[in-house]
Design a protein around this motif. Structure first.
Motif, PDB file in Angstrom:
ATOM      1  N   LEU A 256       1.263  -0.749  -0.061  1.00  0.00           N
ATOM      2  CA  LEU A 256       0.045  -0.572  -0.077  1.00  0.00           C
ATOM      3  C   LEU A 256       0.914   1.807  -0.144  1.00  0.00           C
ATOM      4  O   LEU A 256       1.578   1.505   1.066  1.00  0.00           O
ATOM      5  CB  LEU A 256      -0.993  -0.188   1.407  1.00  0.00           C
ATOM      6  CG  LEU A 256      -1.768   1.011   1.493  1.00  0.00           C
ATOM      7  CD1 LEU A 256      -3.047   1.548  -0.306  1.00  0.00           C
ATOM      8  CD2 LEU A 256      -2.705   1.106   2.785  1.00  0.00           C
ATOM      9  N   LEU A 268      -7.059   4.832  -2.617  1.00  0.00           N
ATOM     10  CA  LEU A 268      -6.107   4.109  -2.323  1.00  0.00           C
ATOM     11  C   LEU A 268      -4.690   2.666  -3.992  1.00  0.00           C
ATOM     12  O   LEU A 268      -5.913   3.302  -4.882  1.00  0.00           O
ATOM     13  CB  LEU A 268      -6.182   2.937  -1.880  1.00  0.00           C
ATOM     14  CG  LEU A 268      -6.666   2.759  -0.331  1.00  0.00           C
ATOM     15  CD1 LEU A 268      -7.953   3.660  -0.348  1.00  0.00           C
ATOM     16  CD2 LEU A 268      -6.956   1.396   0.048  1.00  0.00           C
ATOM     17  N   PHE A 286     -10.468  -4.868  -2.803  1.00  0.00           N
ATOM     18  CA  PHE A 286     -10.236  -5.276  -0.988  1.00  0.00           C
ATOM     19  C   PHE A 286     -11.292  -4.398  -0.247  1.00  0.00           C
ATOM     20  O   PHE A 286     -11.723  -3.229  -0.504  1.00  0.00           O
ATOM     21  CB  PHE A 286      -9.015  -4.039  -0.657  1.00  0.00           C
ATOM     22  CG  PHE A 286      -7.875  -4.309  -1.436  1.00  0.00           C
ATOM     23  CD1 PHE A 286      -6.871  -6.013  -0.599  1.00  0.00           C
ATOM     24  CD2 PHE A 286      -7.657  -3.661  -2.657  1.00  0.00           C
ATOM     25  CE1 PHE A 286      -5.707  -6.030  -2.165  1.00  0.00           C
ATOM     26  CE2 PHE A 286      -6.285  -4.487  -3.848  1.00  0.00           C
ATOM     27  CZ  PHE A 286      -5.507  -5.491  -3.303  1.00  0.00           C
ATOM     28  N   VAL A 288     -12.482  -2.399   2.671  1.00  0.00           N
ATOM     29  CA  VAL A 288     -11.998  -1.655   3.941  1.00  0.00           C
ATOM     30  C   VAL A 288     -12.727  -0.547   4.828  1.00  0.00           C
ATOM     31  O   VAL A 288     -13.958  -0.715   4.527  1.00  0.00           O
ATOM     32  CB  VAL A 288     -11.542   0.187   2.371  1.00  0.00           C
ATOM     33  CG1 VAL A 288     -11.051   0.978   3.606  1.00  0.00           C
ATOM     34  CG2 VAL A 288     -10.318  -0.250   1.955  1.00  0.00           C
ATOM     35  N   ILE A 333      -7.947  -2.507   5.900  1.00  0.00           N
ATOM     36  CA  ILE A 333      -6.956  -2.853   4.070  1.00  0.00           C
ATOM     37  C   ILE A 333      -7.582  -4.600   4.575  1.00  0.00           C
ATOM     38  O   ILE A 333      -6.510  -4.731   4.702  1.00  0.00           O
ATOM     39  CB  ILE A 333      -5.963  -2.761   3.217  1.00  0.00           C
ATOM     40  CG1 ILE A 333      -6.444  -1.048   3.268  1.00  0.00           C
ATOM     41  CG2 ILE A 333      -6.544  -2.789   2.002  1.00  0.00           C
ATOM     42  CD1 ILE A 333      -5.051  -0.356   3.220  1.00  0.00           C
ATOM     43  N   GLU A 352      -4.270  -8.746   5.309  1.00  0.00           N
ATOM     44  CA  GLU A 352      -4.359  -7.795   5.828  1.00  0.00           C
ATOM     45  C   GLU A 352      -3.587  -6.390   6.734  1.00  0.00           C
ATOM     46  O   GLU A 352      -2.117  -6.510   7.503  1.00  0.00           O
ATOM     47  CB  GLU A 352      -4.904  -7.871   7.322  1.00  0.00           C
ATOM     48  CG  GLU A 352      -6.183  -6.965   7.867  1.00  0.00           C
ATOM     49  CD  GLU A 352      -7.151  -7.990   9.903  1.00  0.00           C
ATOM     50  OE1 GLU A 352      -7.678  -7.474   9.640  1.00  0.00           O
ATOM     51  OE2 GLU A 352      -5.932  -7.814  10.269  1.00  0.00           O
TER      52      GLU A 352
END
Length: 361
Positions: A256, A268, A286, A288, A333, A352
């Motif tokens: 990320l 993101l 993903f 969030v 995430i 995660e």
């Protein structure tokens, strides 16, 4: 006849007739209040198609766009215009009653409404007519993550299936390699509708550019409704965080790189790295959530070109989610799928990522 033409016609027809302005205003706002009591129409959820360039057989790109149709109504504009066609002296009364001209304010999401209130949207007001259908582009907003375009559709005949718009775009004269759309449209009556189209691209866009929008089909009606106007990124209120967090589980590494909070979205950006034996990820998107467990709704997700380096395959990804009203203390995430299929718990936990958000940076 376009909205502006109808207003001008009303002014010409009634400008010499006396009118009790206060009485007219009272009746109009009574109708507006009555419209507020109507139940909202059921929402529509639609997956909109990907428009992508597939010239390179070595390139593996996916771009999926989720569009949630909101349930707000555009009753106020319909009441004002309808009253104008039947009330004597409407031209004079109209001068004292604000006519809603911002589609973002009428049917936009919370982020677009906030952008409108802050005065950071660009007014366009360009019109094109074909096949007796008039399309007006009212305004545009670009926050660096997605382009939002407000529009109005009008026709002397009943409009059918207005939710289906066939369209194409160009940025500085060139079609983006991978792009997708979503948004919302609301009928005012059988002859008029207003809506918002959100455009996202997998590649970054410049700070300023010329935007060409061409609509080739509205419902079952073919035509040519083309527009060209400049767009300037407005990111004055954006808040950027660069966590550069890496998480590895098995043969998959998730990176990320960047989180951007805007008035209209949460963006993101990162990378997915896999071994050569695992050509496709088990997850597509993903999930969030903020520090209170509230999930941010997914607006779009894109996976860029694969780059192969020995046994490693790297792909850049970008995902856009609904905006937050205030910065959370952290966001989490997790890998997920569009179909909401449950992934193995060990994969979700293994990849995660929890990112603390520090407001005073």
């Amino acid at each position: 006849m376009s909205l502006e033409q109808q207003i001008k016609a009303a002014k010409c027809c009634h400008e010499n007739h006396p009118v009790d302005v206060e009485d007219f205003k009272k009746r109009v706002f009574q109708k507006l209040e009555k419209h507020k009591e109507w139940k909202a129409r059921p929402s529509r959820v639609a997956f909109l198609k990907l428009a992508s360039n597939t010239e390179s057989s070595k390139r593996k790109q996916t771009f999926k766009k989720l569009s949630v149709m909101t349930t707000a109504t555009a009753a106020s504009l319909g009441v004002v215009i309808g009253a104008g066609m039947t009330s004597p002296g409407f031209a004079e009364a109209l001068k004292q009653i604000p006519v809603v001209q911002s589609v973002f304010h009428m049917v936009g999401d919370d982020g677009l409404k906030l952008a409108h209130e802050k005065g950071i949207v660009s007014t366009i007001q360009k019109t094109a007519t074909d096949s007796d259908i008039t399309v007006t582009i009212t305004e545009v907003f670009y926050d660096g993550a997605q382009i939002s375009v407000g529009f109005m559709v009008e026709s002397p005949d009943k409009l059918s299936d207005m939710h289906r718009l066939t369209k194409s775009i160009k940025i500085n004269g060139t079609t983006p390699e991978s792009w997708g759309t979503g948004g919302t449209i609301h009928p005012i009556d059988d002859y008029k509708a207003v809506g918002v189209i959100n455009f996202s691209t997998s590649e970054p866009l410049p700070e300023k550019f010329q935007f060409d929008l061409s609509i080739q089909k509205i419902g079952d009606t073919r035509g040519d409704w083309s527009f060209s106007f400049p767009i300037v990124k407005n990111d004055a209120t954006n808040q950027l965080f660069t966590p550069m967090v890496t998480k590895t589980y098995g043969d998959t590494t998730l990176i990320l790189e960047k989180i951007t909070f805007t008035v209209h979205s949460t963006e993101l950006v990162g990378q997915i790295i896999q071994s050569g034996a695992s050509h496709s990820a088990m997850f597509e998107v993903f999930e969030v959530t903020d520090d209170k467990g509230k999930e941010l709704g997914l607006l779009s997700s894109s996976l860029g070109e694969n780059k192969v380096d020995g046994e490693k395959v790297t792909a850049r990804w970008k995902a856009i989610y609904q905006p937050v009203k205030e910065l959370p203390k952290s966001i989490t995430i997790r890998p997920a799928t569009l179909e909401k299929v449950d992934l193995p718990a060990e994969i979700i936990k293994g990849l995660e990522i929890i990112v603390p958000i520090q407001k005073n940076r």
